[in-house]
Enzyme design. Structure first.
Site, mmCIF file in Angstrom:
data_model
loop_
_atom_site.group_PDB
_atom_site.id
_atom_site.type_symbol
_atom_site.label_atom_id
_atom_site.label_comp_id
_atom_site.label_asym_id
_atom_site.label_seq_id
_atom_site.Cartn_x
_atom_site.Cartn_y
_atom_site.Cartn_z
ATOM 1 N N ASP A 11 0.859 -1.203 0.000
ATOM 2 C CA ASP A 11 0.000 0.000 0.000
ATOM 3 C C ASP A 11 0.893 1.252 0.000
ATOM 4 O O ASP A 11 0.856 2.071 0.916
ATOM 5 C CB ASP A 11 -0.924 -0.002 1.229
ATOM 6 N N ASP A 16 6.795 1.107 1.879
ATOM 7 C CA ASP A 16 6.507 0.111 0.832
ATOM 8 C C ASP A 16 7.373 0.382 -0.396
ATOM 9 O O ASP A 16 7.892 -0.546 -1.026
ATOM 10 C CB ASP A 16 5.040 0.193 0.400
ATOM 11 N N ASN A 40 -2.439 2.851 3.378
ATOM 12 C CA ASN A 40 -1.922 4.199 3.659
ATOM 13 C C ASN A 40 -2.751 5.275 2.956
ATOM 14 O O ASN A 40 -2.866 6.396 3.435
ATOM 15 C CB ASN A 40 -0.465 4.293 3.232
ATOM 16 N N THR A 126 2.943 -5.959 2.683
ATOM 17 C CA THR A 126 3.364 -4.866 3.577
ATOM 18 C C THR A 126 2.239 -3.842 3.768
ATOM 19 O O THR A 126 2.498 -2.674 4.070
ATOM 20 C CB THR A 126 4.615 -4.146 3.018
ATOM 21 N N PHE A 167 -1.194 -0.926 12.389
ATOM 22 C CA PHE A 167 -2.018 -0.379 11.293
ATOM 23 C C PHE A 167 -2.443 -1.452 10.273
ATOM 24 O O PHE A 167 -3.630 -1.563 9.954
ATOM 25 C CB PHE A 167 -1.254 0.742 10.585
ATOM 26 N N ASN A 168 -1.492 -2.214 9.731
ATOM 27 C CA ASN A 168 -1.840 -3.159 8.652
ATOM 28 C C ASN A 168 -2.870 -4.188 9.105
ATOM 29 O O ASN A 168 -3.750 -4.575 8.344
ATOM 30 C CB ASN A 168 -0.582 -3.882 8.135
ATOM 31 N N GLN A 229 6.602 11.548 10.960
ATOM 32 C CA GLN A 229 6.779 10.678 12.134
ATOM 33 C C GLN A 229 7.116 11.524 13.369
ATOM 34 O O GLN A 229 6.675 11.242 14.472
ATOM 35 C CB GLN A 229 7.899 9.652 11.867
ATOM 36 N N HIS A 241 9.603 0.403 8.434
ATOM 37 C CA HIS A 241 8.892 -0.868 8.616
ATOM 38 C C HIS A 241 9.076 -1.868 7.462
ATOM 39 O O HIS A 241 9.649 -2.934 7.641
ATOM 40 C CB HIS A 241 7.386 -0.609 8.743
ATOM 41 N N ASP A 242 8.534 -1.546 6.295
ATOM 42 C CA ASP A 242 8.324 -2.558 5.254
ATOM 43 C C ASP A 242 9.589 -3.199 4.692
ATOM 44 O O ASP A 242 9.594 -4.415 4.447
ATOM 45 C CB ASP A 242 7.483 -1.962 4.111
#
Ligand code: RIB
Ligand code: CA
Length: 315
Positions: A11, A16, A40, A126, A167-168, A229, A241-242
């Site tokens: 996303d 990502d 997102n 992701t 979130f995901n 952030q 993250h991803d």
């Protein structure tokens, strides 16, 4: 060299985008397809973002298809606070030429997996797991085609959209429930490790020095990502993250994992979308079904990112 085939479901999304860059960069990997999901941002925006990133990086022969725009059950949630109005604020792209594959993203995932050998392809989600869950339900035979699902999502500690949920997973808990009960081998790359790879300004400066198209993209992405952030969480560097997913495929020693039972809470209100990981094997809630990442070699991670960017010097 035996390349590991990877199929991304994403996303985009700043992090990502970096995972797409990694998946295409490394000779050890073969990026065979990308399905896009709302998360997102809306599916329209995340699809445009995926196409723009692929076009910018010269990834023209990999099919990119728009998948699900809504979760299985709950109303859609997006995250402009972190990723901006476009879902990929920061970089600017040339007019988009690369076209989306005409198939639905779920169909592209099914077709790609069904054309593969058993246990051949690593599926790397992701974003919210809607596409992956829909594919499993539409064509259960893909389960034996998947070598492993290496997903960014969840946490065995606290969440980032509620105290309990990441979130995901929180975007589509029911889809996550389908995936975690599918029987496919899973590596869960949760906030527990992704919050250890904070992209501090000195990291951005380190990648800027490479001065190729991938480093320019990385810098434009992460300068925006760090700004939001800091505004939202007060962090000096955004958790990247991803890309931990593909980095862990590139270097299987990158993560320390704990094989244990993970269940997704789809019942409660307070903890809706929480991944309950029995990492102490204390609760005996069920058979282990997931390798949960509990630690990461941070220095090695940034070396993988740097080398991934350097690979574009010759592209
Ligand atoms: O919670 C972090 C995850 O949510 C990342 O995948 C980010 O891109 C968003 O999708
Ligand atoms: Ca994502």
């Amino acid at each position: 060299m035996n390349k590991q085939k990877v199929f991304l479901d994403c996303d985009p999304g700043h992090d990502d985008a970096i995972n797409i860059m990694l998946a295409h960069a490394y000779p050890e990997l073969e990026l065979v397809g990308i399905s896009v999901v709302a998360g997102n941002q809306t599916i329209e925006k995340t699809t445009i973002n995926a196409l723009n990133v692929c076009q910018y990086l010269g990834i023209m022969d990999v099919p990119v298809a728009a998948g699900c725009g809504n979760a299985m059950v709950k109303p859609r949630e997006i995250c402009p606070e972190i990723h901006g109005k476009t879902g990929l604020d920061g970089p600017t792209f040339e007019p988009l030429v690369k076209k989306a594959d005409p198939r639905h993203g779920v169909q592209l995932m099914i077709d790609t997996l069904m054309a593969a050998e058993d246990h051949e392809i690593m599926v790397v989600p992701t974003g919210p797991l809607t596409n992956v869950a829909m594919a499993i339900r539409m064509e259960p035979r893909i389960i034996q085609k998947i070598k492993r699902i290496v997903l960014m999502g969840g946490s065995y500690q606290n969440g980032n959209v509620t105290p309990a949920a990441e979130f995901n997973i929180h975007c589509d808990p029911e889809a996550a429930y389908v995936v975690f009960t599918s029987g496919v081998p899973i590596t869960m790359v949760g906030l527990d490790v992704t919050r250890k790879v904070l992209c501090y300004p000195e990291i951005v400066d380190r990648m800027a020095k490479i001065d190729n198209k991938a480093s320019h993209l990385f810098v434009d992405l992460m300068r925006f990502f760090n700004k939001t952030q800091k505004e939202v969480f007060g962090w000096e560097g955004g958790p990247t993250h991803d890309p931990v997913t593909c980095a862990s495929i590139i270097d299987p020693e990158l993560l320390t994992t704990k094989f244990c039972h993970v269940s997704v809470d789809i019942k409660s209100e307070e903890s809706y979308g929480r991944t309950n990981a029995d990492i102490f094997e204390f609760f005996r809630r069920g058979e282990p079904n997931c390798d949960v990442a509990v630690d990461i070699n941070v220095e090695r991670f940034w070396d993988i990112i740097e080398q991934g960017i350097r690979y574009y010097g010759d592209k």
